[in-house]
Design an enzyme around this catalytic site. Structure first.
Site, short mmCIF file in Angstrom:
data_model
loop_
_atom_site.label_atom_id
_atom_site.label_comp_id
_atom_site.label_asym_id
_atom_site.label_seq_id
_atom_site.Cartn_x
_atom_site.Cartn_y
_atom_site.Cartn_z
CG ASP A 13 -1.74 1.19 1.42
OD1 ASP A 13 -1.56 2.17 0.66
OD2 ASP A 13 -2.61 1.18 2.32
CE1 TYR A 229 -2.86 -1.02 11.43
CE2 TYR A 229 -2.90 1.38 11.42
CZ TYR A 229 -3.28 0.16 10.86
OH TYR A 229 -4.05 0.15 9.74
CE LYS A 232 -5.14 -5.41 8.84
NZ LYS A 232 -4.65 -6.04 10.09
C1 F6R Z 1 -7.61 -0.51 7.81
C2 F6R Z 1 -7.38 0.81 7.27
C3 F6R Z 1 -8.31 1.88 7.61
C4 F6R Z 1 -7.67 2.93 8.54
C5 F6R Z 1 -8.68 4.01 8.95
C6 F6R Z 1 -8.06 5.10 9.81
O1 F6R Z 1 -6.68 -1.38 7.32
O2 F6R Z 1 -6.44 1.04 6.55
O3 F6R Z 1 -9.49 1.39 8.17
O4 F6R Z 1 -7.14 2.29 9.65
O5 F6R Z 1 -9.23 4.61 7.81
O6 F6R Z 1 -6.95 5.60 9.14
P1 F6R Z 1 -6.06 6.83 9.67
O7 F6R Z 1 -5.65 6.51 11.06
O8 F6R Z 1 -4.93 6.84 8.69
O9 F6R Z 1 -6.93 8.05 9.58
MG MG Z 2 -3.99 2.20 3.19
MG MG Z 3 -4.84 -2.31 2.11
#
Ligand code: F6R
Ligand code: MG
Ligand code: MG
Length: 365
Positions: A13, A229, A232
């Site tokens: 990603d 973290y 993903k």
């Molecule tokens: C799960 C994912 C999303 C983000 C969520 C919050 O794999 O990528 O669900 O975790 O959109 O993202 P941030 O913390 O970047 O605003």
């Molecule tokens: Mg992403």
């Molecule tokens: Mg992804």
């Protein structure tokens, strides 16, 4: 150079469009351009660039074997180039899976997910590349068990004389960094004791009893790699099919059951794994639900003929309908387990801060 070919699927990603829901077409163009050059000059024989959700997927064929520094460097440089474009467009989380600034010989442990296998191309070589978003590598345990060990799923285990001998499962303990190979059907119950715990024990490869490689999965877990973290660990899986291996339809059959996996919103929830066609591979509801695509190829002299969009079949409509029902049911739990993951599995948490804030107000009981 070996006579064998290597199929490498490497993904990362490197920026989402919009948020974490999909990928901008420019990133795919950058990747195609880079890999085209590597096809003209070597080392690639052929490639296909695709995406699932916010993940850029490089499917490559070459003769350099698994863990080739040259191929891993090519993938890394491609992700770096795509990150440049993602930064220019200010796409979301540009470069999020590239955990290091410098390549050191192998992309494993640096963020990208990798599934690779080397084999002699058969007279006809059908393969399926599964790619999932908003979930983690444990998502393949249940389908791999069904494909290679469950006679109620795979008729060939009973009535194909070659498959009747069974398969060997190589499993990885991601906590202890150890692997173990179990032979099925003899050690079926032992296998299930491990792989039912899909946050810890991952099926990495499956072999036929004569040693022929049948499946290879990515087993990188980004959260463990970075110790915190960082996005993903959306997984990929390669499965070879037919002629003494499970038929294409036997390999797809487990996905009629949208089993519950970890991931979804903030990598911190459980949800159903929905099988979708390429055009529907853009998770948006609550950043999900988690989904999987299946790209089918025939390999001809190292060239990728395809892909066929294998979940683009009304026979998977019911699985999609059940996924939506399960999604509603789980969503109704809001912040309660089992929709939300247990405290140890959360990839986002406010618990340490809340605990600290309320420390003095706890009374001993
Ligand atoms: C799960 C994912 C999303 C983000 C969520 C919050 O794999 O990528 O669900 O975790 O959109 O993202 P941030 O913390 O970047 O605003
Ligand atoms: Mg992403
Ligand atoms: Mg992804």
């Amino acid at each position: 150079m070996s006579e064998k070919i290597t199929l490498s699927v490497i993904k990362a990603d490197v920026g989402g469009y919009v948020g974490h829901s999909s990928i901008h077409p420019n990133l795919m163009d950058v990747a195609r351009e880079k890999l085209s050059r590597a096809k003209e000059k070597g080392p690639l024989i052929d490639f296909h660039v695709t995406s699932v959700g916010d993940d850029l997927e490089l499917i490559m064929i070459h003769r350099k074997g698994v863990d080739s520094e040259e191929i891993h460097r090519l993938a890394w440089d491609t992700f770096v180039a795509a990150t440049g474009e993602a930064k220019r467009l200010k796409l979301y989380g540009a470069g999020q899976d590239l955990l290091s600034d410098a390549f050191s010989g192998n992309v494993k442990g640096m963020g990208p997910g990798v599934a690779e296998m080397e084999f002699m191309e058969r007279k006809s070589e059908p393969v399926i590349v599964f790619m999932a978003d908003k979930t983690s590598p444990g998502a393949w345990n249940l389908p791999l068990y069904k494909i290679f060990a469950d006679p109620f799923n795979t008729a060939g285990l009973v009535i194909d004389p070659v498959m009747h001998r069974g398969f060997r499962f190589e499993i990885l303990d991601v906590m202890e960094h150890k692997s173990l190979t179990l032979s099925c059907p003899e050690e079926l119950y032992d296998l299930l004791m491990f792989i039912g715990a899909k946050g810890r024990f991952l099926v990495r490869r499956v072999f036929r009893k004569d040693g022929e490689i049948s499946a290879a999965a990515s087993t990188q877990k980004l959260s463990l790699i970075a110790g915190r973290y960082v996005g993903k660990d959306d997984p990929v899986l390669i499965v070879r099919c037919q002629s003494g291996l499970p038929a294409v339809g036997e390999v797809l059959e487990p996905f009629t059951f949208p089993h519950v996996v970890e991931g979804w919103m903030r990598g911190s929830h459980r949800g159903p794994l929905m099988p979708v066609s390429f055009r529907d591979a853009n998770p948006s509801r609550f950043d999900g639900p988690p989904r999987v695509i299946a790209a089918g190829f025939q390999i001809a002299d190292g060239h990728l003929i395809g892909p066929r969009d294998l979940f683009d079949d009304p026979a998977f409509d019911r699985a999609r309908k059940i996924s939506n029902e399960v999604a509603d049911y789980l969503r109704a739990h809001g912040p309660f387990e089992p929709h939300r993951l247990g405290l140890d599995e959360l990839e986002y948490t406010t618990m340490p801060e809340i605990m600290k804030k309320l420390e003095d107000r706890f009374k001993r009981e």
